[in-house]
Design a protein around this motif. Sequence first.
Motif, short mmCIF file in Angstrom:
data_model
loop_
_atom_site.label_atom_id
_atom_site.label_comp_id
_atom_site.label_asym_id
_atom_site.label_seq_id
_atom_site.Cartn_x
_atom_site.Cartn_y
_atom_site.Cartn_z
N THR A 159 0.88 -1.36 0.12
CA THR A 159 -0.26 0.23 -0.08
C THR A 159 1.02 1.45 0.23
N LEU A 160 0.80 2.70 -0.80
CA LEU A 160 1.68 3.71 -0.85
C LEU A 160 1.76 4.36 0.84
N GLY A 161 2.81 4.27 0.85
CA GLY A 161 3.23 4.75 2.06
C GLY A 161 2.78 5.87 2.91
N ILE A 162 2.67 7.01 3.61
CA ILE A 162 3.24 8.16 4.62
C ILE A 162 4.59 8.46 4.22
N GLY A 163 4.82 8.37 3.33
CA GLY A 163 6.23 8.65 2.91
C GLY A 163 7.00 9.82 1.70
N TYR A 164 7.93 10.03 2.06
CA TYR A 164 8.24 11.30 1.12
C TYR A 164 10.49 11.27 1.25
N PHE A 165 10.48 10.39 -0.24
CA PHE A 165 11.75 10.49 -0.25
C PHE A 165 12.20 11.86 -1.41
N TYR A 166 13.51 12.76 -1.35
CA TYR A 166 14.07 13.95 -1.80
C TYR A 166 15.69 13.77 -1.58
N THR A 221 20.54 12.94 -0.26
CA THR A 221 19.08 12.18 -0.16
C THR A 221 18.60 11.02 0.75
N LEU A 222 17.47 11.42 1.24
CA LEU A 222 16.92 11.36 2.85
C LEU A 222 15.50 10.89 2.48
N GLY A 223 14.71 10.13 3.52
CA GLY A 223 13.51 10.02 3.37
C GLY A 223 12.82 10.34 4.49
N TRP A 224 11.51 10.28 4.64
CA TRP A 224 10.70 11.22 5.86
C TRP A 224 9.62 10.08 5.59
N SER A 225 9.33 9.07 6.96
CA SER A 225 7.94 8.70 7.35
C SER A 225 7.33 9.67 8.10
N GLY A 226 5.84 10.16 8.18
CA GLY A 226 5.12 10.81 9.09
C GLY A 226 3.81 10.58 9.44
N SER A 227 3.57 11.20 10.39
CA SER A 227 2.19 10.87 10.25
C SER A 227 1.08 11.23 9.37
N PRO A 228 -0.26 11.43 9.55
CA PRO A 228 -1.29 11.40 8.41
C PRO A 228 -1.64 13.17 8.37
N ASP A 229 -0.67 14.47 8.47
CA ASP A 229 -1.21 15.92 8.67
C ASP A 229 0.06 16.49 7.77
N PRO A 230 -0.71 16.96 7.20
CA PRO A 230 0.64 18.04 6.99
C PRO A 230 2.09 18.95 7.47
N SER A 268 -0.66 -5.34 4.91
CA SER A 268 0.56 -4.13 4.32
C SER A 268 -0.57 -2.70 4.96
N HIS A 269 1.13 -1.88 5.67
CA HIS A 269 0.33 -0.40 6.40
C HIS A 269 0.22 0.86 6.32
N PRO A 270 -0.35 1.80 5.22
CA PRO A 270 0.55 3.36 5.06
C PRO A 270 1.07 3.92 5.93
N ASP A 271 1.02 3.11 7.35
CA ASP A 271 2.64 4.58 8.02
C ASP A 271 3.79 2.77 7.99
N SER A 272 4.66 3.09 8.31
CA SER A 272 5.87 2.43 7.67
C SER A 272 5.96 1.99 8.95
N GLY A 273 6.00 2.19 10.27
CA GLY A 273 6.45 2.03 11.16
C GLY A 273 5.35 0.73 11.43
N THR A 274 4.47 0.40 11.23
CA THR A 274 3.43 -0.45 11.46
C THR A 274 2.88 -2.05 11.34
#
Length: 526
Positions: free
Chosen positions: A270-277, A418-427, A507-513
């Motif tokens: 499932t698409l995660g709540i994440g961001y790579f940049y 380059t890095l990534g970030w996994s966050g909560s479902p809030d901007p 799979s869960h959208p939160d990668s830590g779950t």
Amino acid sequence: MPRSAKDITRRRLLASGAAASAAAIAGCIGGSSGDETVLLFTQSKGWGYGFDPVVSNGVPSTQINDQIYEGLYTYNEDATSSLVPVLADGEPEISDDGTTWTVTIKDGATFQNGDDVTAEDVKYSYEAPVDEETENAGELNMIESIETVDDKTVEFNLKYPYAAFNTTLIWNIVSKSEREGGDDFGHNPVGSGPFQWVEWEEGQYVLLERWDDYWGEQTPDLERVEFDFVTEQSTRVTGLETGESDIIETIPPQLWEDVKGMDSASIESTLGIGYFYLAFNCNEGPTADPQVREAVDYAFSMDDAVESFVEPAGVRQYSPFPQSIVDSWDFSTDEWEAIPHNRDVDQATQLFEDAGISMDYEWNIIVPPDDMREAIGESVSNGLKEVGFNNVTFERLEWGTFLDLYNTGNEDDYNMYTLGWSGSPDPEAFTYYLFAQEQEGVTNGTFYRNDEVDQQIIDAREDPDKESRREMYIDATNTILEDRVHLPAYNLYNSYGVSNSVSNFQSHPDSGTIPLLADYANVGLE
């Protein structure tokens, strides 16, 4: 036949990369009877700081911690803003214009040592990361004070009406007496969750077992679960195919179709709540100049890099916000998608010349030990070389070294990373931690100094009105992207290869779950 806890640890040979064939290892561990069955979960990265949630962070540790510890609440199946009570008895009571949150703890909630979970334990779990000045302190800095109304009632008093505080209430709760009185709590943890600690071997494995006296309504179907990690992607896939692993984390793009075609396994994603940049050092060196950052954007194609090295394991992303946040906040992404440039070496060369950057300048790009992030960094490196730069250093660093360097703001340490970030479902999770000036040197390695943007990020964090917050996030993001503080790259599917012998895993959208036990899943192993 079931595999035993006694035999399963022989698979450390595979995790450590010992020179033995997968088939030979499989022959060593094949069926035994009379012992408890063990599910082997193979992660893609190591665990860092141990398993004390006060100090540990990072997805791999969180995935294990969430089996041992519990929060007052947890995410629901879709990781929307609606939270599910766990230790909490119902919804929080919110008062004083959103600055006071009162939570009651369920009767019967107990730790694995038999002690009741109390309001004092909750208070301690939230205060310790700040008191001990851990890296997690920034996630709790909206709290002014915490009061224990009685043994089962805790009151959070906030500095301002922090709109995303509901996501803070998933914080893992530890036993105060065990953590303060125990020896090496991070490797002898005691929580209230459905699995309890058995043993670990550093850099090799963590073994948990079902807590048969678990206080919750459900009991895990799994008797034991063993976590190990294998960073080499093809080795993880081979382990799944030969039966060495029951579940593997992160299906690499180049092997996606291979796993998809396995008769003995399938992909859950499932698409995660994440961001790579790709991020720039805006503090020192040529990348402090926005014209140079734009030149780098022209020097290579992020679209091509993502298509070549990430898809189908992920998708192109044009802003810091994953699609789930874009949808729930009704962000219009057309303008953001139009900001990145197509590759144009001539235009890049002209911008570098206009900025006065010598072709002898020594560029330094650093990346963590991750193949996809490495590919993005290497694409930038190749683009700079094609422009005509003679000295481009591109380094893949081990995690510890990378984390020591990426947020120093020193030109000698990096121009880009380059890095990534996994966050909560809030901007807020994808703006405050990555761009706020008060997070410089912690989670913000850009040192981007735009006071207006910084104030918008802080104001949006402290404003309870969603529409007002939405407008501030849009304005701030427009500027951040136009100034090319980051070049957004991609988001990943939280993907797992799952053996056919495993039931009820999703799979869960939160990668830590990793929902081994939830109201929507109870994982089993045949």
